[in-house]
Design a protein around this motif. Structure first.
Motif, mmCIF file in Angstrom:
data_model
loop_
_atom_site.group_PDB
_atom_site.id
_atom_site.type_symbol
_atom_site.label_atom_id
_atom_site.label_comp_id
_atom_site.label_asym_id
_atom_site.label_seq_id
_atom_site.Cartn_x
_atom_site.Cartn_y
_atom_site.Cartn_z
ATOM 1 N N ARG A 125 77.686 -51.269 34.825
ATOM 2 C CA ARG A 125 76.595 -52.326 34.593
ATOM 3 C C ARG A 125 76.362 -53.236 35.930
ATOM 4 N NH1 ARG A 125 74.885 -54.952 29.406
ATOM 5 N NH2 ARG A 125 74.216 -52.759 29.294
ATOM 6 N N CYS A 126 75.090 -53.374 36.336
ATOM 7 C CA CYS A 126 74.913 -54.309 37.213
ATOM 8 C C CYS A 126 74.138 -55.633 36.788
ATOM 9 C CB CYS A 126 74.381 -53.778 38.538
ATOM 10 S SG CYS A 126 73.526 -55.105 39.641
ATOM 11 N N SER A 127 74.566 -56.855 36.530
ATOM 12 C CA SER A 127 73.962 -57.992 36.063
ATOM 13 C C SER A 127 73.128 -58.596 37.002
ATOM 14 C CB SER A 127 74.623 -58.837 34.793
ATOM 15 O OG SER A 127 74.907 -57.868 33.867
ATOM 16 N N ILE A 128 71.851 -58.813 36.846
ATOM 17 C CA ILE A 128 71.282 -59.704 38.008
ATOM 18 C C ILE A 128 70.751 -60.873 37.289
ATOM 19 C CG2 ILE A 128 69.321 -59.776 39.747
ATOM 20 C CD1 ILE A 128 69.384 -56.885 39.791
ATOM 21 N N ILE A 129 71.437 -61.840 38.064
ATOM 22 C CA ILE A 129 70.794 -63.375 37.495
ATOM 23 C C ILE A 129 69.661 -63.741 38.292
ATOM 24 C CG2 ILE A 129 71.561 -65.830 36.744
ATOM 25 C CD1 ILE A 129 73.171 -63.543 35.172
ATOM 26 N N LEU B 230 84.714 -49.246 53.225
ATOM 27 C CA LEU B 230 85.520 -50.175 53.163
ATOM 28 C C LEU B 230 86.177 -49.925 51.656
ATOM 29 C CD1 LEU B 230 82.696 -53.115 53.368
ATOM 30 C CD2 LEU B 230 84.490 -52.477 55.067
ATOM 31 N N ASP B 231 87.268 -50.474 51.480
ATOM 32 C CA ASP B 231 88.229 -50.425 50.537
ATOM 33 C C ASP B 231 87.910 -51.471 49.491
ATOM 34 O OD1 ASP B 231 90.267 -50.270 48.734
ATOM 35 O OD2 ASP B 231 91.904 -50.175 50.257
ATOM 36 N N LEU B 232 87.306 -50.782 48.302
ATOM 37 C CA LEU B 232 87.023 -51.658 47.154
ATOM 38 C C LEU B 232 87.987 -52.496 46.512
ATOM 39 C CD1 LEU B 232 84.035 -49.556 45.693
ATOM 40 C CD2 LEU B 232 83.774 -51.636 46.930
ATOM 41 N N ASN B 233 89.484 -51.786 46.559
ATOM 42 C CA ASN B 233 90.337 -52.426 45.908
ATOM 43 C C ASN B 233 90.692 -53.676 46.568
ATOM 44 O OD1 ASN B 233 91.473 -51.176 43.618
ATOM 45 N ND2 ASN B 233 92.217 -49.491 44.878
ATOM 46 N N ASN B 234 90.469 -53.593 48.042
ATOM 47 C CA ASN B 234 90.934 -54.791 48.777
ATOM 48 C C ASN B 234 89.784 -55.880 48.668
ATOM 49 O OD1 ASN B 234 92.332 -55.736 50.751
ATOM 50 N ND2 ASN B 234 91.701 -54.543 52.554
ATOM 51 N N LEU B 235 88.701 -55.398 48.388
ATOM 52 C CA LEU B 235 87.413 -56.471 48.458
ATOM 53 C C LEU B 235 87.306 -57.075 46.895
ATOM 54 C CD1 LEU B 235 84.542 -54.549 49.636
ATOM 55 C CD2 LEU B 235 85.894 -55.794 50.695
ATOM 56 N N LEU B 236 88.185 -56.299 45.991
ATOM 57 C CA LEU B 236 88.130 -57.221 44.568
ATOM 58 C C LEU B 236 89.071 -58.010 44.739
ATOM 59 C CD1 LEU B 236 88.136 -54.505 41.512
ATOM 60 C CD2 LEU B 236 86.887 -56.538 41.809
ATOM 61 N N SER B 237 90.165 -57.919 45.842
ATOM 62 C CA SER B 237 91.149 -59.048 45.366
ATOM 63 C C SER B 237 91.124 -59.902 46.847
ATOM 64 C CB SER B 237 92.333 -58.344 45.709
ATOM 65 O OG SER B 237 92.705 -57.436 46.675
ATOM 66 N N LYS B 238 90.412 -59.496 47.888
ATOM 67 C CA LYS B 238 90.350 -60.253 48.884
ATOM 68 C C LYS B 238 89.000 -60.881 49.630
ATOM 69 C CE LYS B 238 94.741 -58.862 50.886
ATOM 70 N NZ LYS B 238 95.176 -57.713 51.600
ATOM 71 N N HIS B 239 88.062 -60.440 48.646
ATOM 72 C CA HIS B 239 86.581 -61.183 49.073
ATOM 73 C C HIS B 239 86.142 -60.475 50.365
ATOM 74 C CE1 HIS B 239 87.894 -63.320 45.689
ATOM 75 N NE2 HIS B 239 88.800 -63.974 46.206
ATOM 76 N N ILE B 240 84.711 -60.546 50.434
ATOM 77 C CA ILE B 240 83.856 -60.298 51.533
ATOM 78 C C ILE B 240 82.869 -61.248 51.682
ATOM 79 C CG2 ILE B 240 82.422 -58.721 50.026
ATOM 80 C CD1 ILE B 240 82.241 -57.004 52.692
ATOM 81 N N GLY C 55 86.627 -45.939 48.196
ATOM 82 C CA GLY C 55 86.023 -46.282 49.322
ATOM 83 C C GLY C 55 84.616 -46.383 49.050
ATOM 84 N N ALA C 56 83.924 -47.674 49.848
ATOM 85 C CA ALA C 56 82.536 -47.912 49.755
ATOM 86 C C ALA C 56 81.870 -47.469 51.148
ATOM 87 C CB ALA C 56 82.338 -49.243 49.582
ATOM 88 N N PHE C 57 81.008 -46.396 51.081
ATOM 89 C CA PHE C 57 80.527 -45.847 52.382
ATOM 90 C C PHE C 57 79.404 -46.657 52.762
ATOM 91 C CE2 PHE C 57 77.471 -42.163 53.887
ATOM 92 C CZ PHE C 57 78.042 -42.762 55.173
ATOM 93 N N ILE C 58 79.868 -47.337 53.911
ATOM 94 C CA ILE C 58 78.739 -48.515 54.268
ATOM 95 C C ILE C 58 77.809 -47.978 55.537
ATOM 96 C CG2 ILE C 58 79.962 -50.433 53.234
ATOM 97 C CD1 ILE C 58 80.683 -51.115 56.160
ATOM 98 N N GLY C 59 78.227 -47.145 56.252
ATOM 99 C CA GLY C 59 77.542 -46.433 57.380
ATOM 100 C C GLY C 59 78.465 -46.018 58.453
ATOM 101 N N GLU D 273 75.280 -50.472 45.630
ATOM 102 C CA GLU D 273 75.075 -49.329 45.446
ATOM 103 C C GLU D 273 76.405 -48.314 45.264
ATOM 104 O OE1 GLU D 273 72.566 -47.341 48.410
ATOM 105 O OE2 GLU D 273 70.735 -48.512 47.529
ATOM 106 N N GLU D 274 77.227 -48.839 46.008
ATOM 107 C CA GLU D 274 78.495 -48.356 46.040
ATOM 108 C C GLU D 274 79.300 -48.660 45.084
ATOM 109 O OE1 GLU D 274 80.052 -45.779 48.374
ATOM 110 O OE2 GLU D 274 77.798 -45.495 49.081
ATOM 111 N N ILE D 275 79.296 -49.774 44.780
ATOM 112 C CA ILE D 275 80.102 -50.505 43.595
ATOM 113 C C ILE D 275 79.647 -49.892 42.173
ATOM 114 C CG2 ILE D 275 80.549 -52.496 42.297
ATOM 115 C CD1 ILE D 275 80.723 -54.182 45.106
ATOM 116 N N MET D 276 78.272 -49.943 42.195
ATOM 117 C CA MET D 276 77.801 -49.069 40.954
ATOM 118 C C MET D 276 78.202 -47.777 40.934
ATOM 119 S SD MET D 276 73.861 -50.818 40.157
ATOM 120 C CE MET D 276 73.005 -50.789 41.942
ATOM 121 N N GLY D 277 78.110 -47.136 41.902
ATOM 122 C CA GLY D 277 78.562 -45.649 41.804
ATOM 123 C C GLY D 277 79.833 -45.338 41.446
ATOM 124 N N LYS D 278 80.887 -46.444 41.387
ATOM 125 C CA LYS D 278 82.283 -46.393 40.833
ATOM 126 C C LYS D 278 82.362 -47.165 39.722
ATOM 127 C CE LYS D 278 84.112 -45.242 44.998
ATOM 128 N NZ LYS D 278 82.861 -44.227 45.742
#
Ligand code: ATP
Ligand code: MG
Length: 658
Positions: A291-295, A116-126, A101-105, A145-150
């Motif tokens: 890792r969070c790679s910023i381009i 938000l369900d990160l599993n869902n986001l990984l497969s169904k986009h946001i 779960g990603a705590f957004i507010g 932040e939430e994704i990095m936390g996981k």
């Protein structure tokens, strides 16, 4: 708390009730159903006539497996409608698997956490949509932040260079964060920023694989090739075992075909960018758990940004398909630049983004698409995003694009979206109706708020340029001046009213004399040769008589001739009439506006770059390129030519004409 009792017609998705208590639009309520126990519902409109009627939608109930379900039979008339308890709402909207779960507010106005369900986001986009300055990047930072936390790998395409600051903790919001059970945190250990070290110190250079298939090479070439130029490239491809920019250049140099010169220029240009390399940045360095790679693409020409995004994402998609890298998220800021709606043109990155949007789900490659112009993003990408975070939007076309593409949002919701306060989002994809969520404060610092004045100005400008690019999304071969419009603004000691950008039609000729090859740049308004930005005329020797030529040679040698020393007065007069000779300060000399000596001395070192530009006037040529070429051929061998535009500024100062 009793709100009222159900009355009138009802279905499994909506009903009305006569309001007895205090009900307002968007209030969550709960109604008992004999089969499913309490069901969560929401008021969507209140109508007041002789009595007050509230229209409601049914959100659903949680089944024994923790899934939200819709009801199959309607409620009964006279059923009590109660104000929903926080705990009940929390229970219905909570995730079945809180691990990802990603705590957004929090639900707006309530103490109910939203995940938000990160599993869902990984497969169904946001997708995150909002007008500029309404908190898109802020909200996406929360998600990051939430994704990095996981420890899920994440890649951010960052055209404004605003994400690296997430390395620092958001100390200013300490008290506010505490209300959400959080504390300031910098993600320095997670972040690796890639970019151009010559633009920003300390970033890692991003190097993309130089080895390419012929298709890829044709795709990264930043301009349209003529059939003759295509032939040169194809024949090179056929004969090369390994296609790299180096090998291609080497091959082309040997070719005996005049069309090669422009192609060599283009390949040279691609190579000069320094983004392609034999030793590319390893994919598993970019995508690795935690890792969070910023381009960071700040300062990179928009055309090159497209090429980089295309090459990087297609490489990563391929690696993911082969399972050589773990599942990961890609955040695309300013997505309308990279995958615009088709009527706004196709970019180099359009196709790969469409592919990731439609096929990424199979391979665990999640997209987070961010834009301030919903109407301008590729609809097929937008429609693949099953979660939407919508913040304030006011543009009618954008509102229409949202209500057309987002389920559960209709024309009625448009008004709500227009009035959303900063920090509040309409989030779809959690339950069947959009949830109003107060986005939580950031643990890490936010880029938008910490840039200094100058940087702000720069961002504003690049944003403006990008916005207008859509009207004129053409890639043009350009010769740009050393100082930019912004430099002119900053350097000027007089206030500037406006700067007009002109595109002057020009041609670069690839020439050869007995010794060497060189390039000559001509503008096609007057047909002048440009050397260090100064125009020179090339005299047509065929129009000169033998005596005239002799006198020119003499003048070239001695520089000045006194009138008394002129033997052939008539000839001198003729040269003066042809403007080739001037009489000044009592002596005759050659007109310095003409080139009389070796043309190679007036060679051009200017680079033609391929880019789109926001311009005011594109001038039409007054002289044919063929005319200039005919004249040139009297002096040198002309091997090839390339049309281009010189970028010229007209500066208008305050209070004055120019
Ligand atoms: N949830 C929030 N809580 C507190 N402040 C916020 C929030 N969202 C946005 N802001 C404030 O609004 C400002 C603008 O937000 P942000 O930079 O995210 O806008 P944006 O939509 O990304 O704009 P742009 O289109 O220019 O990129 C931020 O600097 C921040 O101060
Ligand atoms: Mg932003």
């Amino acid at each position: 708390m009793l709100l009222g009792k159900i009355a009138g017609k009802m279905t499994t998705t909506d009903f009305s009730f006569v309001v007895e208590g205090k009900a307002s639009k968007f209030l969550y309520c709960q109604v008992f159903h004999p089969e499913y126990q309490y069901v969560l519902c929401q008021v969507i409109e209140i109508e007041r006539d002789e009595q007050t009627i509230a229209r409601c939608v049914v959100i659903g109930y949680k089944d024994e497996h923790g899934k939200i379900r819709s009801i199959r039979t309607p409620f009964e008339t006279g059923q009590e409608v109660l104000r929903a308890e926080d705990a009940f709402i929390q229970d219905v909207i909570s995730l079945s698997d809180p691990k990802y779960g990603a705590f957004i507010g929090k639900v707006e106005g309530r103490d109910i956490d939203v995940f938000l369900d990160l599993n869902n986001l990984l497969s169904k986009h946001i997708v995150i949509l909002a007008k500029t300055g309404s908190g898109k990047s802020y909200a996406s930072g929360v998600l990051v932040e939430e994704i990095m936390g996981k420890r899920i790998p994440i890649l951010i395409i960052d055209p404004h260079g605003e994400y690296h600051i997430m390395g620092r903790p958001n100390i200013g919001e300490k008290d506010n964060l505490a209300r959400f059970g959080l504390s300031p945190k910098g993600f320095h250990d997670h972040i690796m920023e890639f970019g151009d070290p010559s633009v920003k110190q300390g970033v890692k250079p991003l190097r993309l694989a130089e080895n390419m298939s012929s298709q890829e090479l044709m795709h990264v070439i930043p301009s349209k090739l003529s059939p003759a130029q295509m032939n040169v490239v194809f024949s090179a491809m056929k004969n090369l075992d390994k296609l790299t920019l180096d090998s291609l250049l080497f091959y082309l140099e040997q070719e005996e075909n005049n069309a090669k010169y422009s192609v060599i220029n283009i390949i040279d240009y691609l190579q000069s960018l320094g983004i392609f390399s034999q030793n590319p940045t390893p994919y598993d360095e970019l995508i690795t758990p935690g890792r969070c790679s910023i381009i960071n693409l700040k300062g990179v020409d928009p055309q090159i940004q497209e090429i980089m995004v295309y090459k990087l994402l297609s490489g990563l998609f391929d690696q993911r398909k082969k399972e050589r890298i773990p599942p990961f998220f890609v955040v695309i800021e300013e997505a309308h630049i990279f995958c615009p709606e088709r009527s706004f043109g196709e970019t180099k990155a359009s196709k790969i983004l469409r592919t990731i949007a439609s096929e990424g789900r199979k391979f665990g490659m999640g997209l987070c698409v961010i834009s301030q112009r919903p109407a301008r993003i590729d609809k097929s990408v937008l429609s693949q995003c099953s979660t939407q975070i919508i913040l304030k939007v006011t543009n009618p076309n954008d509102l229409k694009a949202i209500s057309n593409s987002v389920e559960g949002i209709n024309a009625e919701s448009e008004k709500e979206i227009r009035n959303l306060p900063i920090g509040t989002a309409m989030v779809t994809g959690i339950v069947d109706v959009p949830l109003f969520v107060s986005i939580r404060p950031r643990m890490s610092m936010h880029g938008g708020s910490s840039v200094d004045m100058l940087e702000d100005l720069e961002q504003e400008e690049s944003f403006m340029e990008k916005k207008e690019e859509f009207g004129e999304k053409e890639i043009l071969p350009l010769i740009k001046p050393k100082v930019s419009k912004k430099d002119l603004m900053l350097m000027s000691d007089k206030p500037i009213r406006t700067i007009i950008t002109n595109l002057v039609p020009s041609t670069m000729f690839m020439c050869r004399n007995k010794q060497e090859e060189f390039r000559l740049l001509f503008e096609l308004m007057e047909g002048s040769l440009l050397f260090k930005d100064i125009p020179y005329r090339v005299p047509d020797i065929d129009t000169l008589g033998k005596q005239e030529l002799g006198l020119i040679k003499e003048l070239f040698r001695v520089k000045h001739i006194l009138p008394n020393d002129v033997k052939e007065k008539k000839v001198m007069k003729a040269l003066e009439e042809k403007d080739l000779v001037i009489f000044e300060k009592g002596v005759y000399s050659l007109n310095p506006d003409f080139v009389f000596a070796d043309l190679a001395l007036k060679r051009s070192y200017k680079e033609i770059i391929y880019a789109s530009i926001d311009y005011d006037k594109r001038l039409a040529p007054k002289i044919k390129k063929e005319e200039v070429e005919r004249l040139l051929k009297k002096y040198v061998q002309v091997n090839d030519s390339q049309d281009c535009f010189m970028v010229k500024y007209d500066i208008f100062y305050e209070g004055k004409k120019k």
